[in-house]
Design a protein around this motif. Structure first.
Motif, PDB file in Angstrom:
ATOM      1  N   ILE A   1       2.309   1.816  -3.371  1.00 53.97           N
ATOM      2  CA  ILE A   1       1.304   2.354  -4.294  1.00 53.97           C
ATOM      3  C   ILE A   1       1.052   3.814  -4.002  1.00 53.97           C
ATOM      4  CG2 ILE A   1      -0.710   2.280  -5.260  1.00 53.97           C
ATOM      5  CD1 ILE A   1      -0.805  -0.849  -4.732  1.00 53.97           C
ATOM      6  N   PHE A   2       0.968   4.265  -2.809  1.00 54.10           N
ATOM      7  CA  PHE A   2       0.477   5.531  -2.347  1.00 54.10           C
ATOM      8  C   PHE A   2       1.816   6.271  -2.827  1.00 54.10           C
ATOM      9  CE2 PHE A   2       0.604   9.039   0.495  1.00 54.10           C
ATOM     10  CZ  PHE A   2      -1.057   9.506   0.369  1.00 54.10           C
TER      11      PHE A   2
ATOM     12  N   LEU B   1       2.058   6.785  -6.487  1.00 62.38           N
ATOM     13  CA  LEU B   1       0.965   7.881  -7.067  1.00 62.38           C
ATOM     14  C   LEU B   1       1.548   9.026  -6.941  1.00 62.38           C
ATOM     15  CD1 LEU B   1      -2.043   6.191  -6.321  1.00 62.38           C
ATOM     16  CD2 LEU B   1      -1.308   6.395  -8.580  1.00 62.38           C
ATOM     17  N   ILE B   2       2.032   9.387  -5.490  1.00 66.69           N
ATOM     18  CA  ILE B   2       2.186  10.789  -5.221  1.00 66.69           C
ATOM     19  C   ILE B   2       3.634  11.358  -5.768  1.00 66.69           C
ATOM     20  CG2 ILE B   2       3.511  12.093  -3.598  1.00 66.69           C
ATOM     21  CD1 ILE B   2       0.932  11.799  -2.764  1.00 66.69           C
TER      22      ILE B   2
ATOM     23  N   ILE C   1       9.881  16.825  -6.358  1.00 65.60           N
ATOM     24  CA  ILE C   1       8.669  16.512  -5.720  1.00 65.60           C
ATOM     25  C   ILE C   1       7.998  18.029  -5.429  1.00 65.60           C
ATOM     26  CG2 ILE C   1       8.959  14.303  -4.967  1.00 65.60           C
ATOM     27  CD1 ILE C   1       9.470  15.652  -2.058  1.00 65.60           C
ATOM     28  N   ASN C   2       8.858  19.042  -5.831  1.00 62.74           N
ATOM     29  CA  ASN C   2       8.322  20.209  -6.019  1.00 62.74           C
ATOM     30  C   ASN C   2       7.889  20.688  -4.368  1.00 62.74           C
ATOM     31  OD1 ASN C   2       7.813  20.086  -8.621  1.00 62.74           O
ATOM     32  ND2 ASN C   2       5.914  19.138  -8.234  1.00 62.74           N
ATOM     33  N   LEU C   3       8.907  20.471  -3.516  1.00 61.67           N
ATOM     34  CA  LEU C   3       8.695  20.709  -2.137  1.00 61.67           C
ATOM     35  C   LEU C   3       8.326  22.174  -1.813  1.00 61.67           C
ATOM     36  CD1 LEU C   3       8.418  18.577   0.108  1.00 61.67           C
ATOM     37  CD2 LEU C   3      10.791  19.653   1.036  1.00 61.67           C
ATOM     38  N   GLY C   4       7.417  22.362  -1.261  1.00 60.08           N
ATOM     39  CA  GLY C   4       7.071  24.000  -0.884  1.00 60.08           C
ATOM     40  C   GLY C   4       7.119  24.907  -2.073  1.00 60.08           C
ATOM     41  N   TYR C   5       7.012  24.425  -3.222  1.00 57.98           N
ATOM     42  CA  TYR C   5       6.936  25.029  -4.531  1.00 57.98           C
ATOM     43  C   TYR C   5       6.097  26.311  -4.591  1.00 57.98           C
ATOM     44  CZ  TYR C   5       6.998  26.906  -9.114  1.00 57.98           C
ATOM     45  OH  TYR C   5       6.934  27.728 -10.115  1.00 57.98           O
ATOM     46  N   PHE C   6       4.909  25.989  -4.301  1.00 54.99           N
ATOM     47  CA  PHE C   6       3.893  27.223  -4.473  1.00 54.99           C
ATOM     48  C   PHE C   6       4.156  28.381  -3.449  1.00 54.99           C
ATOM     49  CE2 PHE C   6       1.678  24.186  -7.116  1.00 54.99           C
ATOM     50  CZ  PHE C   6       1.815  25.032  -8.279  1.00 54.99           C
TER      51      PHE C   6
ATOM     52  N   ALA D   1       2.264  12.271  -9.518  1.00 56.46           N
ATOM     53  CA  ALA D   1       1.610  13.397  -9.718  1.00 56.46           C
ATOM     54  C   ALA D   1       2.593  14.508  -9.559  1.00 56.46           C
ATOM     55  CB  ALA D   1       0.488  13.410  -8.418  1.00 56.46           C
ATOM     56  N   CYS D   2       3.470  14.396  -8.738  1.00 53.15           N
ATOM     57  CA  CYS D   2       4.664  15.484  -8.503  1.00 53.15           C
ATOM     58  C   CYS D   2       5.311  15.937  -9.846  1.00 53.15           C
ATOM     59  CB  CYS D   2       5.582  15.281  -7.418  1.00 53.15           C
ATOM     60  SG  CYS D   2       4.849  15.508  -5.918  1.00 53.15           S
TER      61      CYS D   2
ATOM     62  N   LEU E   1       3.187  17.628 -12.206  1.00 52.53           N
ATOM     63  CA  LEU E   1       3.175  18.990 -12.009  1.00 52.53           C
ATOM     64  C   LEU E   1       4.485  19.549 -12.486  1.00 52.53           C
ATOM     65  CD1 LEU E   1       1.519  18.700  -8.674  1.00 52.53           C
ATOM     66  CD2 LEU E   1       0.455  20.048 -10.463  1.00 52.53           C
TER      67      LEU E   1
ATOM     68  N   THR F   1       0.743  -1.034   0.053  1.00 51.60           N
ATOM     69  CA  THR F   1      -0.003  -0.033   0.052  1.00 51.60           C
ATOM     70  C   THR F   1       0.911   1.339  -0.021  1.00 51.60           C
ATOM     71  OG1 THR F   1      -1.525  -1.340   1.246  1.00 51.60           O
ATOM     72  CG2 THR F   1      -1.845   1.116   0.986  1.00 51.60           C
TER      73      THR F   1
END
Lengths: 364, 480
Positions: free
Chosen positions: A10-11, A14-15, A181-186, A18-19, A22, A7
């Motif tokens: 897989i999780f 997927l994360i 993983i764009n950590l804190g990007y936004f 998605a990263c 983006l 699990t």
């Protein structure tokens, strides 16, 4: 336990997917952050370099460039002794380390409409990321898969002991993952957008000038604003540290003179990257000069002297030999152990200009 | 080691995995070592102070158990003096000495006692109170003394709650170290879900609001009118999300290994009276003060005037626990006074409210009451957040001077996106908390399908990664 591991896998997959989606598709389309967004000084200097036409020589490097190469002194010596008609700009930025330096140099040279004729690049060792700075914007903004690969290659091919290599590998890998993983990007991107839209927060190209700011001048500003100039005071208490740097230089250069065969054992990945940059810039009529700055420590000489030696003669300058340049190591020319003061910077810039002119005359 | 740091991420995986891989008899050793490493990430030498109180309390509790009559009380007194002594020296020495210097200054007399450069050991107030609750419970006969020194040390030092609670009671936690915990898929996932929610509160809400609060509180002269009110309201959410986020991560990380820690927050901002808010806010500390200060003082089973005094004394001491500064004492006293006034006017308020008939208990009525409670809570936070009394009074004075320009929120203009995002995340938080209704997020999410859970927690994780603040901001409550 098995179910949990599956699990979690897989999780996390997927994360990650998605990263990456983006990172490579959405964020570039949003266009919030240009390549130079990692540091305020980088943004200011990029704006100045792009806006002010006529700079035909650029110096890229860390604070050892920023604080020590005075374009005014450099230009006057070159223009007096040659017909090169140089107008240079100092693109030195504090803590600009080797891979980030390559990233910025490449991008700035792509960005500038009028390409410079000469580009000076400070030769640096691949550095470990300080744990306190892990995953901060300045550390992670520049990673690309290509530069990460180069960084890891350069670490693996270096002369460092295994534990240093392992430490460096981990530090760069963690921060590379942070980038992907764009950590804190936004959060950081919005901060950057807000800052760049706030009048008066960034210096104008006119205020940046030729990019040089000595540590003394900055210290004066700090004193005016009531900040305790600890750095200078600490150095003044023990100026013998500069003498130690001088000895390190003499020892290193003497050693390699006695053992020239050791120069042939160099960091091939690093040298290959620099050689490829030399060739790449040649296509655009940019002459890349890689130079070794003074006041390095023993490990830096061990690593960098063989790399410098592996570069073509016309594309390298050596400013680190304390036997040739004892003036760089005088306490009266120092601000701290690694940086010269205004007087030292003027001497260094003049000597660099002389070496450059000599090399150009020799080339022609 | 901060819960929102990369080092904790690695630490947590290694410790949790090791816990289940090791045989039960070795687990306490691994957990104790891990807790030592966790604590030593801050100031390594201060672990000696921690062991000093652990040794004292371990011996004292066993001596209490083996003694009769007055001797029991003597051992308890010794233990409390040692704990309070350590706390007093590290936390209150300079505060008391500086107050003395000020007082003597009025008399133009120099203070001969020197000011010391002491760094407050991280989480000292938390583990000292936890250790004290143990000896008190042993004295009361409600807890058998622990015979295993390592287990007792682990009770005080258990890493999830070592530096910022929840302040546990021995009856709840101590026996859990003797029990064998098996790997349980559902429990592990529940713990991770709770940690995820805690990290959202910390990294996305609290740390986002922090610079907006600082914009006013660092320069109180700029905080006029609405800006001062907004900054204080933001601070209420910042401190709530910071601390409850920490508690969620602590409770979640303990839950992964099979430990159950006490609940520390229960949607306090949905309280309709101040007394209720204090039963829902930092529950482990308020219940500690209730059991060991308020009730021994007589609680509410005394004449009314004495009851009010008990409330004020208890909350003033709670203020002092938070920090060695008059701002905290005033903050605590204010909450005590508000509660005393609330208790004194209960009947007349009930009579007044009855005039509203059926409107009482309606949605709008509840929202109105929640807003009043929130405003009362925030009024105290001005003192809690200010660096000094002068700053607090300046901010109150400035805050009462409204002008039209206040509505432009000019003080927050350096980062207008953060201001808007700050408000957005507060709304998201309140909606989520309302939906959860005081349950942990893993309890709430059980009502939904597996697909919903996957999508929800994937989105939550992506939100944390992309909108979180990751420059290792320390948790606000660490300083206490």
């Amino acid at each position: 336990m098995k179910r949990f591991v599956i699990t979690a896998f897989i999780f996390l997959s997927l994360i990650l997917a998605a990263c990456l989606f983006l990172h490579y598709y959405i964020i570039p389309k949003l266009g919030f952050t240009p390549y130079y967004w990692g540091d305020k000084l980088i943004t200011e200097k990029r704006n100045a370099a792009v806006a002010s036409s006529g700079f035909n020589t650029l110096f890229f490097g860390s604070s050892m460039v920023y604080r020590q190469i005075n374009p005014a002194a450099f230009d006057s010596v070159v223009n007096k002794n040659s017909n090169l008609d140089i107008k240079s700009f100092n693109f030195g930025v504090n803590w600009l380390a080797s891979s980030e330096l390559i990233y910025l140099t490449d991008n700035i040279l792509n960005d500038i409409p009028e390409k410079p004729r000469y580009v000076f690049l400070e030769l640096q060792r691949i550095k470990m990321v300080n744990y306190k700075n892990y995953l901060t914007t300045r550390i992670i903004y520049w990673y690309t898969p290509e530069l990460y690969k180069f960084t890891v290659d350069a670490i693996l091919h270096s002369r460092m002991p295994f534990y240093s290599k392992a430490g460096q590998f981990i530090s760069h890998t963690v921060n590379f993952i942070g980038n992907q993983i764009n950590l804190g990007y936004f959060t950081e991107a919005l901060r950057f957008l807000a800052e760049t839209h706030t009048a008066g927060l960034y210096r104008t190209p006119e205020e940046v000038g030729n990019g040089f700011l000595s540590l003394e001048a900055e210290n004066k500003k700090l004193l005016e604003s009531g900040v305790n100039p600890e750095r200078l005071n600490r150095f003044l208490k023990d100026t013998a540290t500069v003498y130690a740097r001088k000895q390190a230089s003499i020892t290193a250069f003497s050693y390699f003179e006695k053992h020239p065969e050791d120069l042939s054992v160099y960091n091939t990945a690093y040298a290959a990257k620099l050689n490829s940059m030399i060739e790449k810039y040649k296509v655009n009529n940019i002459h890349l000069i890689i130079f070794l700055p003074p006041r390095l420590d023993r490990l830096q000489y061990q690593e960098l002297l063989p790399v410098l030696n592996a570069l073509p003669d016309d594309h390298r300058l050596n400013m680190a030999d304390a036997r040739l340049y004892p003036g760089f190591y005088l306490a009266s020319h120092s601000f701290d152990v690694t940086h010269m003061n205004e007087k030292g910077a003027a001497l260094y810039s003049r000597n660099l200009a002389e070496q450059f002119v000599n090399r150009m005359i020799k080339m022609n | 080691m901060l819960f929102n740091s990369f080092s904790f991420f690695i630490f947590f995986i290694v410790v949790s995995a090791s816990y289940f891989l090791l045989p039960h008899r070795y687990r306490w050793i691994m957990l104790l070592l891990a807790s030592c490493i966790f604590y030593m990430f801050f100031v390594p030498a201060y672990i000696l102070i921690l062991f000093f109180t652990i040794i004292i309390d371990f011996i004292a509790a066993n001596l209490i158990d083996n003694s009769v009559g007055k001797k029991r009380k003597n051992w308890l007194t010794l233990s409390i003096c040692a704990n309070v002594g350590v706390l007093a020296f590290f936390k209150y020495y300079n505060f008391l000495n500086d107050s003395l210097t000020s007082a003597l200054g009025w008399l133009q007399t120099p203070n001969p006692i020197p000011h010391l450069d002491i760094i407050l050991p991280i989480g000292l107030s938390f583990h000292t109170f936890q250790a004290m609750s143990y000896t008190i419970e042993v004295y009361k006969g409600a807890q058998k003394p622990e015979k295993h020194f390592g287990i007792f040390a682990l009770y005080v030092m258990f890493y999830p709650q070592l530096v910022a609670g929840p302040i546990e009671r021995p009856q709840n936690l101590l026996h859990q170290f003797h029990e064998k915990h098996y790997f349980n898929y559902h429990r592990v996932v529940e713990g991770l879900k709770l940690m995820c929610w805690g990290l959202f509160k910390k990294a996305v809400v609290a740390d986002r609001l922090a610079p907006l609060v600082d914009a006013v509180y660092a320069n109180p002269e700029n905080g006029t009118g609405l800006a001062a009110f907004m900054a204080t309201a933001f601070f209420a959410f910042q401190v709530y999300c910071d601390f409850s986020g920490y508690s969620d991560i602590a409770i979640g990380s303990a839950r992964v290994m099979g430990f159950t820690l006490m609940k520390n927050f229960n949607i306090p901002f949905f309280s309709t009276n101040l007394s209720e808010l204090w039963k829902r806010w930092h529950i482990s500390l308020t219940s500690w003060f209730k059991d060991y200060v308020y009730v021994p003082l007589g609680g509410n089973r005394v004449p009314k005037w004495r009851w009010y005094v008990n409330l004020i004394i208890t909350f003033s001491l709670s203020g002092l626990w938070h920090g060695a500064n008059w701002t905290y004492i005033i903050w605590g006293s204010m909450q005590g006074i508000f509660l005393a006034i609330g208790a004194a006017t209960q009947n007349s308020r009930n009579k007044f409210n009855s005039l509203f008939g059926n409107f009482q208990g309606s949605f709008l009525w509840n929202v109105w009451q929640q807003l009043v409670v929130f405003a009362l809570f925030c009024s105290g936070l001005v003192f809690f957040r200010s660096q000094s009394l002068d700053n607090a009074f300046m901010l109150i004075q400035n805050g009462l001077q409204f002008s039209q320009t206040d509505f432009s929120f000019s003080v927050f203009k350096n980062n207008p996106y953060e201001f808007k995002l700050g408000i957005a995340v507060i709304i998201i938080l309140l909606v989520m908390e309302k939906l959860m209704g005081g349950r942990y997020i893993y309890e709430w999410s059980k009502n939904f399908s597996r697909l919903f859970n996957w999508i929800f927690f994937l989105l939550l994780t992506l939100t944390i990664l992309h909108f979180g603040v990751f420059n290792s901001n320390s948790f606000v409550y660490f300083q206490f």
